[in-house]
Design an enzyme around this catalytic site. Structure first.
Site, PDB file in Angstrom:
ATOM      1  N   SER A  96      45.990  41.650  48.523  1.00 53.69           N
ATOM      2  CA  SER A  96      45.906  42.747  47.561  1.00 53.69           C
ATOM      3  C   SER A  96      46.164  44.044  48.304  1.00 53.69           C
ATOM      4  O   SER A  96      46.039  44.102  49.540  1.00 53.69           O
ATOM      5  CB  SER A  96      44.500  42.783  46.934  1.00 53.69           C
ATOM      6  OG  SER A  96      44.271  43.991  46.254  1.00 53.69           O
ATOM      7  N   TYR A 142      35.223  42.592  47.940  1.00 55.88           N
ATOM      8  CA  TYR A 142      36.596  42.134  47.694  1.00 55.88           C
ATOM      9  C   TYR A 142      37.532  42.634  48.788  1.00 55.88           C
ATOM     10  O   TYR A 142      38.327  41.861  49.349  1.00 55.88           O
ATOM     11  CB  TYR A 142      37.046  42.649  46.329  1.00 55.88           C
ATOM     12  CG  TYR A 142      38.432  42.246  45.918  1.00 55.88           C
ATOM     13  CD1 TYR A 142      38.734  40.922  45.616  1.00 55.88           C
ATOM     14  CD2 TYR A 142      39.445  43.196  45.795  1.00 55.88           C
ATOM     15  CE1 TYR A 142      40.014  40.556  45.205  1.00 55.88           C
ATOM     16  CE2 TYR A 142      40.721  42.838  45.381  1.00 55.88           C
ATOM     17  CZ  TYR A 142      41.000  41.521  45.096  1.00 55.88           C
ATOM     18  OH  TYR A 142      42.257  41.168  44.688  1.00 55.88           O
TER      19      TYR A 142
END
Length: 267
Positions: free
Chosen positions: A142, A155
């Site tokens: 990401s 995350y």
């Protein structure tokens, strides 16, 4: 160019929705043989039937959050078609909560799924790639694997860890003709951006984050296939916009990025 994926065996985790689902469609349309994994067998069957060549698709349910259960699963996956050419690590969960309120177990849950499951399957599959002197690991990270913003610490930590692990792996396996591509998607129009672990490992909550301007997953899939064909190291996947600019700032002018990061809290 269009025949690159024809007859290649591709194993995709997180294949029941989002990026994984649309990668399955795009790869099947180009003649690939697919192994589709996630926890939701019914959804995997739906994806299989929607593929261009469903008879070349195997449904292989896995629970990536149960690391011990992954032991030996690669041998089973290899057995379906006799080999694996490309491993797409795509399963995962996101997270939205402040560091001060996030329980340690929530961090552990994100790391187990978003990092350790990738490591476990990679280590199991690596001997197969090394024996064949070919193979390609494709890893869905990401933009948050390169930057940090509020409410995403667990995350971002897991995604940052992926970059470190797979950068080291790339350096180790290059002599064996094994490739590593770490994808850095921005906003993609998938459900993962709407559901997240919150302050505890059971706090799966719906969020009002607007992903309507995110890249359509079918377009993201086409960008990813192009990156795989090119053997790209760390391609950005998404629209040109704030996420791409943030990556540039972090690399070229980190001081500017750190000053604006506190304002980037998701709604």
């Amino acid at each position: 160019m269009s025949n690159y994926f024809n007859n290649k065996v591709v194993w995709i985790t997180g294949a029941s929705s989002g990026i994984g689902e649309f990668l399955a469609y795009a790869l099947s349309a180009q003649g690939a043989k697919l192994i589709l994994s996630s926890r939701r067998e019914k959804e995997l069957q739906r994806v299989k039937q929607a593929c261009s060549i469903p008879e070349q698709v195997v449904v292989f349910p896995l629970d990536l959050s149960d690391i011990p259960s992954l032991q030996g699963k690669t041998d089973q996956a290899i057995g379906y078609f006799g080999r694996i050419d490309i491993m797409v690590h795509n399963g995962g969960v996101t997270q939205r909560s402040l560091v001060i309120e996030t329980e340690l177990n929530a961090h552990r849950q994100v790391m187990e799924l978003d990092y350790f499951s990738y490591v476990a399957l990679t280590k199991d599959l690596l001997p197969h790639f090394k024996e064949r002197k070919t193979g390609h690991f494709v890893v869905t990270s990401s933009v948050m694997g390169k930057i940090g913003t509020p409410m995403r610490a667990a995350y971002a930590a897991a995604k940052h860890a992926l970059h470190g692990f797979f950068d080291c792996l790339r350096a180790e396996v290059a002599p064996d003709n094994i490739k590593v591509t770490v994808l850095t998607p921005g906003y993609i129009r998938t459900n993962i951006s709407l559901y997240a672990i919150t302050k505890n490992p059971y706090g799966l909550g719906k969020h009002s984050e607007d992903i309507s301007n995110g890249l359509a997953p079918e377009i993201a899939a086409r960008q990813i296939l192009k990156a795989i064909r090119k053997g790209s190291f760390e391609p950005y996947i998404g629209r040109f916009g704030g996420e791409r600019i943030a990556l540039w700032l972090m690399r070229l002018a980190p001081g500017i990025f750190f000053r604006i990061a506190p304002k980037l809290t998701p709604k």
